[in-house]
Design an enzyme around this catalytic site. Sequence first.
Site, PDB file in Angstrom:
ATOM      1  N   GLY A  11      -1.222   1.394   9.463  1.00  0.00           N
ATOM      2  CA  GLY A  11      -0.880   0.930   7.959  1.00  0.00           C
ATOM      3  C   GLY A  11      -2.100   1.737   6.904  1.00  0.00           C
ATOM      4  O   GLY A  11      -2.750   2.475   7.280  1.00  0.00           O
ATOM      5  N   ALA A  13      -4.930   0.934   5.704  1.00  0.00           N
ATOM      6  CA  ALA A  13      -6.397   0.689   6.137  1.00  0.00           C
ATOM      7  C   ALA A  13      -6.621   1.750   7.181  1.00  0.00           C
ATOM      8  O   ALA A  13      -7.410   2.594   7.129  1.00  0.00           O
ATOM      9  CB  ALA A  13      -6.599  -0.713   6.579  1.00  0.00           C
ATOM     10  N   LYS A  32       1.639   0.621  17.606  1.00  0.00           N
ATOM     11  CA  LYS A  32       2.689  -0.383  18.602  1.00  0.00           C
ATOM     12  C   LYS A  32       3.984   0.259  18.586  1.00  0.00           C
ATOM     13  O   LYS A  32       4.838   0.458  19.525  1.00  0.00           O
ATOM     14  CB  LYS A  32       2.739  -1.797  18.273  1.00  0.00           C
ATOM     15  CG  LYS A  32       1.549  -2.301  19.097  1.00  0.00           C
ATOM     16  CD  LYS A  32       1.932  -3.883  19.302  1.00  0.00           C
ATOM     17  CE  LYS A  32       1.857  -4.626  17.717  1.00  0.00           C
ATOM     18  NZ  LYS A  32       2.057  -6.083  18.007  1.00  0.00           N
ATOM     19  N   TRP A  42       5.865  -2.247   3.916  1.00  0.00           N
ATOM     20  CA  TRP A  42       6.525  -3.517   3.485  1.00  0.00           C
ATOM     21  C   TRP A  42       6.114  -4.033   2.151  1.00  0.00           C
ATOM     22  O   TRP A  42       7.046  -4.620   1.262  1.00  0.00           O
ATOM     23  CB  TRP A  42       6.942  -4.519   4.235  1.00  0.00           C
ATOM     24  CG  TRP A  42       7.531  -4.535   5.680  1.00  0.00           C
ATOM     25  CD1 TRP A  42       7.916  -3.323   6.191  1.00  0.00           C
ATOM     26  CD2 TRP A  42       8.478  -5.234   6.471  1.00  0.00           C
ATOM     27  NE1 TRP A  42       8.424  -3.364   7.358  1.00  0.00           N
ATOM     28  CE2 TRP A  42       8.921  -4.620   7.547  1.00  0.00           C
ATOM     29  CE3 TRP A  42       8.657  -6.619   6.209  1.00  0.00           C
ATOM     30  CZ2 TRP A  42       9.560  -5.363   8.403  1.00  0.00           C
ATOM     31  CZ3 TRP A  42       9.270  -7.290   7.243  1.00  0.00           C
ATOM     32  CH2 TRP A  42       9.784  -6.603   8.442  1.00  0.00           C
ATOM     33  N   ALA A  43       5.217  -3.621   1.675  1.00  0.00           N
ATOM     34  CA  ALA A  43       4.379  -4.026   0.365  1.00  0.00           C
ATOM     35  C   ALA A  43       5.181  -3.625  -0.693  1.00  0.00           C
ATOM     36  O   ALA A  43       5.625  -2.644  -0.924  1.00  0.00           O
ATOM     37  CB  ALA A  43       2.983  -3.653   0.208  1.00  0.00           C
ATOM     38  N   GLN A  44       5.557  -4.505  -1.751  1.00  0.00           N
ATOM     39  CA  GLN A  44       6.534  -4.436  -2.776  1.00  0.00           C
ATOM     40  C   GLN A  44       5.548  -4.259  -4.019  1.00  0.00           C
ATOM     41  O   GLN A  44       5.680  -2.902  -4.827  1.00  0.00           O
ATOM     42  CB  GLN A  44       7.579  -5.406  -2.996  1.00  0.00           C
ATOM     43  CG  GLN A  44       8.644  -5.358  -1.827  1.00  0.00           C
ATOM     44  CD  GLN A  44       9.478  -6.460  -2.001  1.00  0.00           C
ATOM     45  OE1 GLN A  44       9.300  -7.340  -2.870  1.00  0.00           O
ATOM     46  NE2 GLN A  44      10.483  -6.369  -1.149  1.00  0.00           N
ATOM     47  N   GLU A 113       0.874 -10.035 -12.171  1.00  0.00           N
ATOM     48  CA  GLU A 113       1.283 -10.496 -11.323  1.00  0.00           C
ATOM     49  C   GLU A 113       0.426 -11.978 -11.258  1.00  0.00           C
ATOM     50  O   GLU A 113      -0.440 -12.226 -12.258  1.00  0.00           O
ATOM     51  CB  GLU A 113       1.101 -10.197  -9.704  1.00  0.00           C
ATOM     52  CG  GLU A 113       2.141  -8.946  -9.389  1.00  0.00           C
ATOM     53  CD  GLU A 113       2.079  -8.165  -8.322  1.00  0.00           C
ATOM     54  OE1 GLU A 113       1.043  -8.744  -7.371  1.00  0.00           O
ATOM     55  OE2 GLU A 113       2.820  -7.222  -7.823  1.00  0.00           O
ATOM     56  N   HIS A 232       4.009 -16.551   1.552  1.00  0.00           N
ATOM     57  CA  HIS A 232       4.564 -16.121   0.274  1.00  0.00           C
ATOM     58  C   HIS A 232       5.613 -17.057  -0.250  1.00  0.00           C
ATOM     59  O   HIS A 232       6.640 -17.427   0.475  1.00  0.00           O
ATOM     60  CB  HIS A 232       5.250 -14.739   0.525  1.00  0.00           C
ATOM     61  CG  HIS A 232       5.446 -14.032  -0.696  1.00  0.00           C
ATOM     62  ND1 HIS A 232       6.591 -14.280  -1.563  1.00  0.00           N
ATOM     63  CD2 HIS A 232       4.830 -12.815  -1.277  1.00  0.00           C
ATOM     64  CE1 HIS A 232       6.660 -13.284  -2.670  1.00  0.00           C
ATOM     65  NE2 HIS A 232       5.576 -12.638  -2.381  1.00  0.00           N
ATOM     66  N   ARG A 284      -0.114 -18.070  -5.478  1.00  0.00           N
ATOM     67  CA  ARG A 284       0.925 -18.242  -4.547  1.00  0.00           C
ATOM     68  C   ARG A 284       0.736 -19.600  -3.938  1.00  0.00           C
ATOM     69  O   ARG A 284       1.906 -20.151  -3.429  1.00  0.00           O
ATOM     70  CB  ARG A 284       0.812 -17.132  -3.385  1.00  0.00           C
ATOM     71  CG  ARG A 284       0.915 -15.921  -4.104  1.00  0.00           C
ATOM     72  CD  ARG A 284       0.751 -14.805  -2.836  1.00  0.00           C
ATOM     73  NE  ARG A 284       1.389 -13.387  -3.367  1.00  0.00           N
ATOM     74  CZ  ARG A 284       1.341 -12.467  -2.751  1.00  0.00           C
ATOM     75  NH1 ARG A 284       0.643 -12.460  -1.578  1.00  0.00           N
ATOM     76  NH2 ARG A 284       1.964 -11.307  -3.173  1.00  0.00           N
ATOM     77  N   HIS A 345       2.931 -14.931   5.218  1.00  0.00           N
ATOM     78  CA  HIS A 345       2.959 -13.912   4.498  1.00  0.00           C
ATOM     79  C   HIS A 345       1.530 -12.966   4.502  1.00  0.00           C
ATOM     80  O   HIS A 345       1.684 -11.959   5.151  1.00  0.00           O
ATOM     81  CB  HIS A 345       2.989 -13.887   3.019  1.00  0.00           C
ATOM     82  CG  HIS A 345       3.206 -12.483   2.196  1.00  0.00           C
ATOM     83  ND1 HIS A 345       4.126 -11.539   2.539  1.00  0.00           N
ATOM     84  CD2 HIS A 345       2.416 -12.351   0.984  1.00  0.00           C
ATOM     85  CE1 HIS A 345       3.691 -10.649   1.869  1.00  0.00           C
ATOM     86  NE2 HIS A 345       2.987 -10.750   0.839  1.00  0.00           N
ATOM     87  N   ARG A 380      -5.609 -15.553  -1.461  1.00  0.00           N
ATOM     88  CA  ARG A 380      -5.512 -14.326  -1.839  1.00  0.00           C
ATOM     89  C   ARG A 380      -4.957 -14.098  -3.120  1.00  0.00           C
ATOM     90  O   ARG A 380      -3.822 -14.559  -3.337  1.00  0.00           O
ATOM     91  CB  ARG A 380      -5.076 -13.488  -0.760  1.00  0.00           C
ATOM     92  CG  ARG A 380      -4.913 -12.013  -0.993  1.00  0.00           C
ATOM     93  CD  ARG A 380      -4.249 -10.808   0.035  1.00  0.00           C
ATOM     94  NE  ARG A 380      -2.682 -11.415   0.011  1.00  0.00           N
ATOM     95  CZ  ARG A 380      -1.741 -10.596  -0.444  1.00  0.00           C
ATOM     96  NH1 ARG A 380      -1.828  -9.604  -1.144  1.00  0.00           N
ATOM     97  NH2 ARG A 380      -0.389 -10.948  -0.225  1.00  0.00           N
TER      98      ARG A 380
END
Length: 535
Positions: A11, A13, A32, A42-44, A113, A232, A284, A345, A380
Amino acid sequence: MKFDVAIVGSGLAGLSVALHLAATRRVVVISKGELKDGASNWAQGGIAAVLDSGDSHQQHIDDTLAAGGGLCDEAATRFIVEHGRLAIDWLIDQGVPFTRDVDAELGFHLTREGGHSQRRIIHAADATGQAVQVTLEERVRHHPNITLLEHHCVVDLIRQRTALGWSCSGLYVQDRQTQVTAIAAHRTVLATGGAGQVYLHTSNPESATGDGIAMAWRAGCRVANMEFIQFHPTCLYHPEARSVLISEALRGEGALLKLPAAQGPLAGQRFMPEHSPSAELAPRDTVARAIDWEMKKHGIAHVDLDISHQPAAFIAEHFPTIMARCAGLGIDITRHPIPVVPAAHYTCGGVVTDLAGRTDLPHLYAVGETAYTGLHGANRLASNSLLECLVLGRAAAFDIERALALGPTQVADVPRWEPAQARPGDDHSDAAVAIGLNRDELRRCMWDYVGIVRSDARLQRAQRRIALLREEVDLFYARLPVSRALLELRNLIDVAALIVTSAQMRRESRGLHFSLDQPGQLPRALPTILSGPQA
């Protein structure tokens, strides 16, 4: 195989560490699946950073501390926030196509956000993770100093004793042909993401099985704050689709949470103002608990997220991916609300590291969602996770480069893998079925007893069931050839036990951890820290 640096995970990182080191070091990246299969893709929403003169580092820090429920490490938070602009500039230099805005100071559109006091989220429409992943993956694939091992599953870390004590000298990996190979490396970096797959409903990919957290803990590293699992609040609820993340950027642009049409006279009624003065822009954990409460109160399977009051052109410009995904399922979000439910999430806890990514085990690093730096605290703040990946990925790479510049040039030998010895009468096919069933049982157990709302009795039930599953899986691991399914289940069980134990140790409700038996908050906020069995 021998390398200067072995990186587990592909990813943001992991790839950022690889690219920062590859100019001078031989690096292997182990995934993997394919490189793009991790959660970063997948992060939007986007990446939070101070990029406008109307914003400030202190405001970003204050927002992060407020969301974190008193458990953020302020020094770590300041370090990561103050290095945000540098991280974004690096991504821009790599060619990431962030959404433009000619009227903005930096020339890029910034959104807001939940939990943020300013517009500071730089993004690429509503598919930021994919834009970043594709850009970095292209560079990684063409770099001569980076070796890629896709479809390789890490079995475990290799610990060896030296004159200075125990250290990490590499790892064992298994390919698709089930061959296990030892990889020796001066430094090993865990960037395997989080552990969302420990829950029945999750926005995470299939690969998010807490591998790095479990392996580091078994190797003697401390883990911290594992009870803080972020659910989430808005994942797509649809019988034909897995939980698909519906970015909270929609709420940042005015989407409203409402009761669904089946509620008769209450249909279309907003409920968030009753739960928080910030309404839909609350953090969240507040939104997830509010939705959970409304679902239980009314006996409904989902709530609605409605952005249809915004112009269709605005929705199409800002949320093309979500719009297309929903349209494929027959939902026109310009005219109708989106059915949503909470889902596991983000793992706010992880392997304890310093601000260079170093763990308790010498020569072993952890970055991204695998690590616990203290940034996220008890909850977070939206879009801080990709920022942490970038800043700590760069910091870890620089620390590794400095260390290797002073160290030996030859990579030490490591022991070969010793496979399990099968016993007469062992039925491998029956074990394979049991492994699948055990994984389902574990995930349902965690969802039912260790979810958004917890109690002492529920945690005790989960602990007993996890102990029974561990006995069986330990027996499989000792007797059967390793497989991805077995390795993932072993790691999921370790992570589940860490979550439950951490939740039992926290005798209060704080942030993402809410207990019916301890609904109040203690006057002093302290992290939950668990030592590894070999510490």
